[in-house]
Design an enzyme around this catalytic site. Structure first.
Site, PDB file in Angstrom:
ATOM      1  N   CYS A 181     -11.006   3.076   0.022  1.00  0.00           N
ATOM      2  CA  CYS A 181      -9.602   3.312   0.362  1.00  0.00           C
ATOM      3  C   CYS A 181      -9.320   2.471   1.608  1.00  0.00           C
ATOM      4  O   CYS A 181     -10.116   2.464   2.551  1.00  0.00           O
ATOM      5  CB  CYS A 181      -9.390   4.792   0.645  1.00  0.00           C
ATOM      6  SG  CYS A 181      -7.821   5.157   1.442  1.00  0.00           S
ATOM      7  N   HIS A 226      -7.420   2.821   3.993  1.00  0.00           N
ATOM      8  CA  HIS A 226      -7.238   3.543   5.261  1.00  0.00           C
ATOM      9  C   HIS A 226      -8.565   3.745   6.002  1.00  0.00           C
ATOM     10  O   HIS A 226      -8.577   3.933   7.220  1.00  0.00           O
ATOM     11  CB  HIS A 226      -6.654   4.934   5.011  1.00  0.00           C
ATOM     12  CG  HIS A 226      -5.173   4.977   4.795  1.00  0.00           C
ATOM     13  ND1 HIS A 226      -4.565   4.467   3.679  1.00  0.00           N
ATOM     14  CD2 HIS A 226      -4.179   5.482   5.574  1.00  0.00           C
ATOM     15  CE1 HIS A 226      -3.254   4.673   3.763  1.00  0.00           C
ATOM     16  NE2 HIS A 226      -2.995   5.284   4.906  1.00  0.00           N
ATOM     17  N   GLU A 229      -3.478   8.632   8.976  1.00  0.00           N
ATOM     18  CA  GLU A 229      -2.026   8.476   9.176  1.00  0.00           C
ATOM     19  C   GLU A 229      -1.573   9.229  10.439  1.00  0.00           C
ATOM     20  O   GLU A 229      -0.596   8.879  11.059  1.00  0.00           O
ATOM     21  CB  GLU A 229      -1.245   8.975   7.943  1.00  0.00           C
ATOM     22  CG  GLU A 229      -1.405   8.091   6.702  1.00  0.00           C
ATOM     23  CD  GLU A 229      -0.432   6.905   6.622  1.00  0.00           C
ATOM     24  OE1 GLU A 229       0.679   6.987   7.144  1.00  0.00           O
ATOM     25  OE2 GLU A 229      -0.825   5.871   6.033  1.00  0.00           O
ATOM     26  N   CYS A 268      -4.504  -1.265  -1.885  1.00  0.00           N
ATOM     27  CA  CYS A 268      -4.589   0.186  -2.020  1.00  0.00           C
ATOM     28  C   CYS A 268      -5.641   0.491  -3.077  1.00  0.00           C
ATOM     29  O   CYS A 268      -5.491   0.063  -4.241  1.00  0.00           O
ATOM     30  CB  CYS A 268      -3.219   0.725  -2.439  1.00  0.00           C
ATOM     31  SG  CYS A 268      -3.217   2.513  -2.729  1.00  0.00           S
ATOM     32  N   ASP A 274       0.872  -1.184   0.000  1.00  0.00           N
ATOM     33  CA  ASP A 274       0.000   0.000   0.000  1.00  0.00           C
ATOM     34  C   ASP A 274       0.905   1.228   0.000  1.00  0.00           C
ATOM     35  O   ASP A 274       2.113   1.131   0.257  1.00  0.00           O
ATOM     36  CB  ASP A 274      -0.895  -0.014   1.257  1.00  0.00           C
ATOM     37  CG  ASP A 274      -1.794   1.207   1.352  1.00  0.00           C
ATOM     38  OD1 ASP A 274      -2.356   1.617   0.323  1.00  0.00           O
ATOM     39  OD2 ASP A 274      -1.940   1.766   2.454  1.00  0.00           O
ATOM     40  N   SER A 275       0.292   2.372  -0.226  1.00  0.00           N
ATOM     41  CA  SER A 275       1.053   3.616  -0.148  1.00  0.00           C
ATOM     42  C   SER A 275       1.515   3.881   1.286  1.00  0.00           C
ATOM     43  O   SER A 275       2.462   4.623   1.499  1.00  0.00           O
ATOM     44  CB  SER A 275       0.182   4.777  -0.623  1.00  0.00           C
ATOM     45  OG  SER A 275      -1.008   4.813   0.137  1.00  0.00           O
TER      46      SER A 275
END
Ligand code: DGL
Length: 283
Positions: A192, A194, A158, A75, A12-13
């Protein structure tokens, strides 16, 4: 090494793909998993498709170098940039089986909807690509879709700003999700990986009647059945998790525990962006 005893590679990023890893570990505790989070270059979702694919080629090249039996792009942004382009997926992954999160999430959403209205939220790049809508319409042509880009959700996650009672979380959730709620969608894809970290806020706002589909977890469930069909489940009963990050190992370790639990045992290694660039196999 026998194919079935190889690890599953996930990338993933940043840290979002760990939502996929958590479900992989729950479903297949014996599997070894290699995870790469490109934390030095997150977010991807605000970048051009060209840049996203350049980073993706490096990420996939790096994960492939670990000799894995399956690569999961955990991702939504990467998966959407590749879309249904099978030639591109083959160019990136070579002979290694490769999957993203878009189709598994679309499949679960189409199964879950009763009124045929499906909401999709994701990064700006994901929503602009229309990849989830295409996947949904390929599966259920009469479904109505309503989508919303949520560009601030990734930096919020994040940075650990996820509490449903946090004033910023409440404000941004309402701002991004109000058109989806107004559409009457009974299923919402968290497009997404996240976003499951904001699931309580999203559930609170959308209401209990709306089914939330986590794209990372959906991909993990699909991976489990794909490996099963190919007789590629390991015989081992206790797997390992080895992580790689392009930024600080210490930061990654701290955040990873926030993402997938305090008791998680994993080793974290650094791979620099310079090293990653050597895996750039696209011409
Ligand atoms: N987890 C990524 C996704 O699923 C985050 C995107 C980003 O890096 O902006 O889209």
């Amino acid at each position: 090494m026998k194919e079935k005893h190889k690890a599953i590679g996930v990338f993933d990023s940043g840290l979002g793909g760990l939502t996929c890893v958590a479900e992989l570990m729950r479903l297949m505790p014996g599997e070894d998993i290699i995870y790469f989070g490109d934390t030095a270059r997150v977010p991807y979702g605000t970048r051009s498709r060209e840049t996203i694919l350049e980073y993706t080629a490096q990420d996939v090249g790096f994960v492939r170098s670990k000799d894995v039996k399956l690569i999961i792009a955990a991702c939504g942004t990467v998966s959407s940039a590749i879309g249904t382009d099978k030639a591109l997926a083959a160019e990136l992954a070579g002979n290694t089986p490769f999957m993203g999160v878009v189709v598994p999430a679309a499949e679960e959403a189409c199964k879950a909807t009763k009124n045929g209205v499906i909401g999709v939220i994701g990064t700006q790049a994901t929503i602009s690509s229309g990849a989830y809508e295409q996947a949904i319409h390929a599966l259920c042509s009469d479904a109505k879709t309503v989508s919303a880009a949520c560009p601030l959700f990734v930096p919020m996650v994040e940075n650990g700003i996820t509490d449903k009672d946090d004033i910023v979380v409440r404000a941004m959730t309402e701002r991004y999700l109000s058109p989806v709620k107004a559409s009457g969608a009974d299923v919402l894809i968290l497009g997404c990986t996240h976003y499951p970290h904001l699931i309580e806020a999203v559930r609170d706002y959308m209401g209990e009647g709306v089914t939330l589909v986590s794209s990372g977890a959906a991909a993990a469930r699909k991976a489990c059945s794909v490996l099963g069909e190919a007789h590629l489940h390991t015989d081992s009963t206790k797997g390992t998790l080895t992580c790689y990050t392009s930024d600080s190992e210490e930061l990654f370790d701290r955040n990873a525990h926030r993402f997938i639990g305090k008791d998680l045992i994993c080793t974290v290694n650094k791979v620099s962006v310079d090293e990653l660039q050597r895996f750039h196999e696209r011409t």
